[in-house]
Each structure stands twice: as C-alpha cells, then as structure tokens.
Design a protein around this motif. Structure first.
Motif, PDB file in Angstrom:
ATOM      1  N   GLY A   6       7.309  -4.805  -7.559  1.00 26.75           N
ATOM      2  CA  GLY A   6       7.599  -3.814  -6.528  1.00 26.75           C
ATOM      3  C   GLY A   6       6.630  -2.654  -6.522  1.00 26.75           C
ATOM      4  O   GLY A   6       6.532  -1.934  -5.520  1.00 26.75           O
ATOM      5  N   ASP A   7       5.908  -2.440  -7.637  1.00 28.53           N
ATOM      6  CA  ASP A   7       4.932  -1.352  -7.687  1.00 28.53           C
ATOM      7  C   ASP A   7       3.781  -1.623  -6.722  1.00 28.53           C
ATOM      8  O   ASP A   7       3.339  -2.771  -6.562  1.00 28.53           O
ATOM      9  N   LYS A   8       3.287  -0.551  -6.106  1.00 26.93           N
ATOM     10  CA  LYS A   8       2.122  -0.670  -5.226  1.00 26.93           C
ATOM     11  C   LYS A   8       0.854  -0.428  -6.036  1.00 26.93           C
ATOM     12  O   LYS A   8       0.797   0.468  -6.875  1.00 26.93           O
ATOM     13  N   VAL A   9      -0.164  -1.253  -5.756  1.00 29.88           N
ATOM     14  CA  VAL A   9      -1.425  -1.182  -6.501  1.00 29.88           C
ATOM     15  C   VAL A   9      -2.598  -1.381  -5.552  1.00 29.88           C
ATOM     16  O   VAL A   9      -2.434  -1.880  -4.428  1.00 29.88           O
ATOM     17  N   ILE A  58      -6.788  -4.861 -10.902  1.00 32.14           N
ATOM     18  CA  ILE A  58      -5.603  -4.124 -10.458  1.00 32.14           C
ATOM     19  C   ILE A  58      -5.719  -2.668 -10.890  1.00 32.14           C
ATOM     20  O   ILE A  58      -6.017  -2.370 -12.046  1.00 32.14           O
ATOM     21  N   ILE A  59      -5.472  -1.736  -9.963  1.00 35.47           N
ATOM     22  CA  ILE A  59      -5.404  -0.308 -10.282  1.00 35.47           C
ATOM     23  C   ILE A  59      -4.051   0.201  -9.796  1.00 35.47           C
ATOM     24  O   ILE A  59      -3.797   0.250  -8.584  1.00 35.47           O
ATOM     25  N   PRO A  60      -3.151   0.582 -10.721  1.00 38.65           N
ATOM     26  CA  PRO A  60      -1.854   1.119 -10.297  1.00 38.65           C
ATOM     27  C   PRO A  60      -2.032   2.418  -9.502  1.00 38.65           C
ATOM     28  O   PRO A  60      -2.889   3.242  -9.821  1.00 38.65           O
ATOM     29  N   LEU A  61      -1.212   2.603  -8.483  1.00 43.07           N
ATOM     30  CA  LEU A  61      -1.254   3.837  -7.697  1.00 43.07           C
ATOM     31  C   LEU A  61      -0.474   4.934  -8.415  1.00 43.07           C
ATOM     32  O   LEU A  61       0.408   4.657  -9.227  1.00 43.07           O
ATOM     33  N   PRO A  62      -0.791   6.209  -8.106  1.00 44.34           N
ATOM     34  CA  PRO A  62      -0.049   7.320  -8.715  1.00 44.34           C
ATOM     35  C   PRO A  62       1.446   7.210  -8.441  1.00 44.34           C
ATOM     36  O   PRO A  62       1.864   6.785  -7.363  1.00 44.34           O
ATOM     37  N   GLN A  63       2.233   7.622  -9.435  1.00 43.20           N
ATOM     38  CA  GLN A  63       3.692   7.628  -9.281  1.00 43.20           C
ATOM     39  C   GLN A  63       4.249   9.039  -9.115  1.00 43.20           C
ATOM     40  O   GLN A  63       5.427   9.215  -8.841  1.00 43.20           O
ATOM     41  N   TRP A  64       3.377  10.052  -9.301  1.00 43.42           N
ATOM     42  CA  TRP A  64       3.747  11.443  -9.054  1.00 43.42           C
ATOM     43  C   TRP A  64       2.589  12.148  -8.372  1.00 43.42           C
ATOM     44  O   TRP A  64       1.413  11.848  -8.636  1.00 43.42           O
ATOM     45  N   LYS A  65       2.917  13.085  -7.518  1.00 41.42           N
ATOM     46  CA  LYS A  65       1.905  13.992  -6.978  1.00 41.42           C
ATOM     47  C   LYS A  65       1.644  15.095  -7.987  1.00 41.42           C
ATOM     48  O   LYS A  65       2.546  15.523  -8.715  1.00 41.42           O
ATOM     49  N   TRP A  96     -11.020  -4.122  -1.850  1.00 41.78           N
ATOM     50  CA  TRP A  96      -9.826  -3.572  -2.466  1.00 41.78           C
ATOM     51  C   TRP A  96      -8.756  -3.418  -1.393  1.00 41.78           C
ATOM     52  O   TRP A  96      -8.986  -2.770  -0.370  1.00 41.78           O
ATOM     53  N   ILE A  97      -7.592  -4.024  -1.632  1.00 43.59           N
ATOM     54  CA  ILE A  97      -6.506  -3.960  -0.657  1.00 43.59           C
ATOM     55  C   ILE A  97      -5.271  -3.303  -1.294  1.00 43.59           C
ATOM     56  O   ILE A  97      -5.140  -3.233  -2.519  1.00 43.59           O
ATOM     57  N   LEU A  98      -4.386  -2.824  -0.441  1.00 44.07           N
ATOM     58  CA  LEU A  98      -3.096  -2.320  -0.904  1.00 44.07           C
ATOM     59  C   LEU A  98      -2.173  -3.515  -1.081  1.00 44.07           C
ATOM     60  O   LEU A  98      -2.006  -4.324  -0.165  1.00 44.07           O
ATOM     61  N   ALA A  99      -1.593  -3.647  -2.287  1.00 46.03           N
ATOM     62  CA  ALA A  99      -0.765  -4.815  -2.595  1.00 46.03           C
ATOM     63  C   ALA A  99       0.487  -4.392  -3.335  1.00 46.03           C
ATOM     64  O   ALA A  99       0.594  -3.268  -3.838  1.00 46.03           O
ATOM     65  N   GLU A 100       1.439  -5.332  -3.394  1.00 42.49           N
ATOM     66  CA  GLU A 100       2.695  -5.115  -4.122  1.00 42.49           C
ATOM     67  C   GLU A 100       2.796  -6.133  -5.240  1.00 42.49           C
ATOM     68  O   GLU A 100       2.584  -7.339  -5.021  1.00 42.49           O
ATOM     69  N   VAL A 101       3.125  -5.654  -6.438  1.00 42.82           N
ATOM     70  CA  VAL A 101       3.240  -6.537  -7.593  1.00 42.82           C
ATOM     71  C   VAL A 101       4.466  -7.435  -7.449  1.00 42.82           C
ATOM     72  O   VAL A 101       5.566  -6.965  -7.156  1.00 42.82           O
ATOM     73  N   LEU A 151      16.520   2.685  -8.158  1.00 44.42           N
ATOM     74  CA  LEU A 151      17.558   1.691  -7.896  1.00 44.42           C
ATOM     75  C   LEU A 151      17.420   1.094  -6.499  1.00 44.42           C
ATOM     76  O   LEU A 151      17.633  -0.109  -6.303  1.00 44.42           O
ATOM     77  N   LEU A 152      17.072   1.929  -5.534  1.00 46.02           N
ATOM     78  CA  LEU A 152      16.861   1.418  -4.173  1.00 46.02           C
ATOM     79  C   LEU A 152      15.713   0.421  -4.131  1.00 46.02           C
ATOM     80  O   LEU A 152      15.782  -0.603  -3.436  1.00 46.02           O
ATOM     81  N   GLU A 153      14.650   0.713  -4.904  1.00 42.05           N
ATOM     82  CA  GLU A 153      13.504  -0.201  -4.961  1.00 42.05           C
ATOM     83  C   GLU A 153      13.894  -1.508  -5.644  1.00 42.05           C
ATOM     84  O   GLU A 153      13.525  -2.596  -5.188  1.00 42.05           O
ATOM     85  N   GLU A 154      14.671  -1.420  -6.732  1.00 46.04           N
ATOM     86  CA  GLU A 154      15.129  -2.628  -7.420  1.00 46.04           C
ATOM     87  C   GLU A 154      16.014  -3.469  -6.502  1.00 46.04           C
ATOM     88  O   GLU A 154      15.923  -4.703  -6.498  1.00 46.04           O
ATOM     89  N   ARG A 155      16.860  -2.784  -5.725  1.00 47.70           N
ATOM     90  CA  ARG A 155      17.728  -3.501  -4.794  1.00 47.70           C
ATOM     91  C   ARG A 155      16.912  -4.194  -3.711  1.00 47.70           C
ATOM     92  O   ARG A 155      17.196  -5.328  -3.327  1.00 47.70           O
ATOM     93  N   ARG A 156      15.861  -3.501  -3.245  1.00 53.90           N
ATOM     94  CA  ARG A 156      15.002  -4.093  -2.213  1.00 53.90           C
ATOM     95  C   ARG A 156      14.328  -5.359  -2.724  1.00 53.90           C
ATOM     96  O   ARG A 156      14.261  -6.376  -2.024  1.00 53.90           O
ATOM     97  N   ILE A 157      13.832  -5.296  -3.977  1.00 51.54           N
ATOM     98  CA  ILE A 157      13.142  -6.446  -4.549  1.00 51.54           C
ATOM     99  C   ILE A 157      14.108  -7.606  -4.748  1.00 51.54           C
ATOM    100  O   ILE A 157      13.794  -8.758  -4.439  1.00 51.54           O
TER     101      ILE A 157
END
Length: 306
Positions: A172-175, A223-230, A188-193, A103-109
């Motif tokens: 908002g996802d990082k890729v 595009i390669i999605p980054l991990p969402q869990w460790k 390859w760069i760090l980007a936000e969708v 929710l915090l991420e959705e609010r930020r976007i």
C-alpha cells in the motif's frame, strides 16, 4: 472479519479523538481570559505612555499564568503516556489521526485483495485520469506534518531524510519505481507496493496510473520510498532539500518522476518545493520553476546530468 474489526477500531479511535479535541478546547478556553487581560494591560500602558511598578507586577503575574496554561495544554495534569513518555493532548490527537489513516489504508488494501471497492475509490479500470490526479493531490495535502519535541531530530522518511538502509516498504505504500518503458527506455514512475520477497530481495509494485495497468517485479535499488511526513521549514529546515540540489520530482499532472534542481525549498509547512525540471527545449537546459509537493520529491541517485 478483518474489515469489520478495522471498522470497529476506527469508530473507537474517532470517539477518543473527539474527546481529545474537547479537552484541547477546554484548555484553550481556560487560558483565553488571561490572554485578553494581557492585551488590555498593554493597551493601557500605551495609552498612559508609562510602565509603572503596578503594571510590571501585574504583567509578571499574567505572563506567569499564561505560561502555566500553555504548559497545561502541552502537558496536562493527567497522565498521557505514549512509548514511555508524557505526550501533549495535541500530540496524542495527532497519533490518533495517524492510526485512523493507517487503518483506513489497511482496509483499502484488504478490500482490494478481496475485490471489494468503495465509492471513494472505484476499481482502477474505471478511474478517470482527472480523478487520479485529484487523489494524488489530496494525498500530498493530507501528508502529516512532523512535530517533534525540542531537540528531537526528524525521523527517516520525513521530508528529505532518506529511509533507513534496512527499511522495507509495506503493501500500500507509495514509491518511486524505476521501470522499463514500452520504448525500451527506463523511467521513474509513481507506484504502489503490492508485496516484498525477503528471499528474492525484490518488490512487486503496481503502476499507479490507470493507463499503465502493469505489475512490476523490481529489486530494492529500483525503489525509492516516498516521504511519510512533511517537514516544517520553520523548525527543521535541515530536513528539506536545499537550493540547487538534484532530485527526482513528480511532474505536475503526470505520474512520472523526472530529474530536477531545487529552485526554492518550502518556506512554510503548507508550501511546495519550486523546482526546475531538466528540459533540453530550453536554452539553459531547465524548465521555468514549477511547484511540486513535498510528498513527491525524493533524492536522485544519479549525479550525472543526462
């Protein structure tokens, strides 16, 4: 209105999380006395240097109670339903935390689209590089740890487990995104969708680096999605990249991914990967080992060394 609704839901979730934490503490306090008795009984046995029938019977009863207490903490005597199954107090608390972060991420976007910025995240044009590096480090540290049930396999985007073939990253996802550099080379760069077009089968992404200030339109294969869990190495080592496996890793203090070999996978949940970046300035073609968080290590699609 959406921002107000999100704030209201976050406040509600924080209240529920507070109650779950209290319940967890109550369960642990209830079992603490029994654990102390187990320890004292073992100490008496060591002092007397014997295991009498009395101590055997007493320990059997104490351990039975301890097992029941542990099960009560994991499966409390009241129903906690989530997706049709009973969940532990701790798992339910983790679910609440994940929902709050979402929710915090959705609010930020939403705020970003509306042109509203908070003190925690100023407009990109005013963000110093040191602040950006700190935010990236915090993102890696706060990546949730996957905790599955016995026999449950880690899901896609947990550690080294790739995304499903039909997966579409959310705004908002990082890729990791493959773009053309100013010199004409690709990197390859760090980007936000920003968005995804199903009709064109393409993403719009923003370069996360304040100095880039660029928006790129890229096909899914770039595009390669980054991990969402460790991944927890102690319970799910198969969901980690293994030694000498080729990966793309975020070079420390930059926002670019480079090819690297895994030197050593994490040994504990809080550990980073140790990687060897390809570097022709060294005799063997690789840099000395450098640490990179699980958040910023993804599979390399290219197998041929450059």
């Amino acid at each position: 209105m959406a921002l107000v609704s999100a704030d209201s839901r976050i406040a509600e979730l924080l209240g529920e999380l507070h109650q779950l934490i209290k319940q967890t503490q109550e369960e642990r306090s209830r079992s603490e006395h029994n654990l102390v008795n187990i320890q004292k009984t073992h100490e008496r046995m060591q002092t007397e240097n014997k295991i009498s029938p009395y101590y055997r019977t007493k320990l059997r009863g104490l351990y039975t109670t301890a097992k029941a207490d542990a099960e009560a903490e994991c499966n409390p005597p009241f129903p906690l339903t989530f997706r049709g199954s009973r969940r532990s107090i701790l798992r339910k608390a983790l679910d609440k935390i994940a929902e709050i972060k979402s929710l915090l991420e959705e609010r930020r976007i939403a705020a970003k689209i509306a042109g509203i910025y908070s003190e925690a995240e100023p407009p990109r044009k005013t963000m110093r590089r040191g602040v950006l590096m700190t935010l990236l480090q915090q993102s890696a540290m706060t990546l949730p740890l996957w905790i599955g049930k016995p026999g449950e396999k880690p899901p896609p985007l947990c550690g080294a487990v790739p995304a499903a073939g039909d997966y579409v990253a959310k705004p908002g996802d990082k890729v990791a995104a493959r773009v053309k550099a100013l010199e004409g080379d690709e990197q390859w760069i760090l980007a936000e969708v920003v968005s995804y077009s199903h009709a064109a089968n393409k993403y719009e992404v923003d370069d996360i680096d304040e100095e880039g200030k660029e928006r790129h339109t890229l096909s899914r294969r770039r595009i390669i999605p980054l991990p969402q869990w460790k991944t927890n190495p102690e319970t799910d080592p198969e969901a980690l990249f293994q030694r000498e496996q080729l990966v793309l890793a975020l070079y420390p203090q930059t926002t670019c991914f480079y090819r690297a070999l895994i030197h050593a996978p994490p040994q504990r949940p809080q550990d980073d990967y140790s990687v060897l970046f390809e570097d022709t300035s060294y005799a063997d073609g690789y840099s000395p080992p450098l640490n990179v968080a699980q958040r910023y290590v993804v599979a390399c699609k290219e197998t041929k060394k450059k």
